[in-house]
Design a protein around this motif. Structure first.
Motif, PDB file in Angstrom:
ATOM      1  N   TRP A   1      48.154  37.436  53.964  1.00  0.00           N
ATOM      2  CA  TRP A   1      48.013  37.944  52.601  1.00  0.00           C
ATOM      3  C   TRP A   1      46.557  38.128  52.207  1.00  0.00           C
ATOM      4  N   TRP A   2      45.679  37.256  52.697  1.00  0.00           N
ATOM      5  CA  TRP A   2      44.282  37.325  52.289  1.00  0.00           C
ATOM      6  C   TRP A   2      43.529  38.458  52.991  1.00  0.00           C
ATOM      7  N   ALA A   3      44.089  39.005  54.066  1.00  0.00           N
ATOM      8  CA  ALA A   3      43.429  40.107  54.761  1.00  0.00           C
ATOM      9  C   ALA A   3      43.429  41.367  53.903  1.00  0.00           C
TER      10      ALA A   3
ATOM     11  N   ALA B   1      44.008  40.927  50.289  1.00  0.00           N
ATOM     12  CA  ALA B   1      43.582  40.476  48.964  1.00  0.00           C
ATOM     13  C   ALA B   1      42.060  40.367  48.843  1.00  0.00           C
ATOM     14  N   LEU B   2      41.389  39.885  49.873  1.00  0.00           N
ATOM     15  CA  LEU B   2      39.937  39.706  49.782  1.00  0.00           C
ATOM     16  C   LEU B   2      39.180  41.024  49.670  1.00  0.00           C
ATOM     17  N   PRO B   3      39.477  42.033  50.476  1.00  0.00           N
ATOM     18  CA  PRO B   3      38.772  43.303  50.267  1.00  0.00           C
ATOM     19  C   PRO B   3      39.071  43.947  48.919  1.00  0.00           C
TER      20      PRO B   3
ATOM     21  N   LEU C   1      39.755  42.322  46.149  1.00  0.00           N
ATOM     22  CA  LEU C   1      39.000  41.536  45.172  1.00  0.00           C
ATOM     23  C   LEU C   1      37.516  41.905  45.201  1.00  0.00           C
ATOM     24  N   ALA C   2      36.953  42.040  46.389  1.00  0.00           N
ATOM     25  CA  ALA C   2      35.537  42.403  46.502  1.00  0.00           C
ATOM     26  C   ALA C   2      35.287  43.802  45.942  1.00  0.00           C
TER      27      ALA C   2
ATOM     28  N   THR D   1      37.029  45.351  43.664  1.00  0.00           N
ATOM     29  CA  THR D   1      37.189  45.293  42.215  1.00  0.00           C
ATOM     30  C   THR D   1      35.951  44.699  41.553  1.00  0.00           C
TER      31      THR D   1
END
Length: 68
Positions: free
Chosen positions: A23-25, A27-29, A31-32, A34
């Motif tokens: 999930w974070w693969a 979500a992190l991009p 978030l960055a 945004t």
């Protein structure tokens, strides 16, 4: 005389747990992206951090550790 042709086996499908991204693969991009987009749209909100010497000291120590 013709030579027999060999067909390649079908490649393995990417289905299953090994082919899925965590999930974070994703979500992190997102978030960055945004956060950077928000800084571009509202640059007045991107001011320097205030005078908290503990955080500044901690960041300097981390920078020294990575510089070694």
């Amino acid at each position: 005389m013709s030579a027999p042709t060999h067909t390649r086996p079908h490649p393995a499908t990417r289905a299953g747990a090994a082919g899925r991204l965590p999930w974070w693969a994703l979500a992190l991009p997102v978030l960055a992206f945004t956060a950077l987009l928000a800084l571009i749209l509202h640059p007045s909100d991107a001011h320097a951090a205030g005078g908290d010497p503990a955080i500044t000291h901690l960041l300097e120590r981390v920078q020294q550790l990575f510089a070694r």
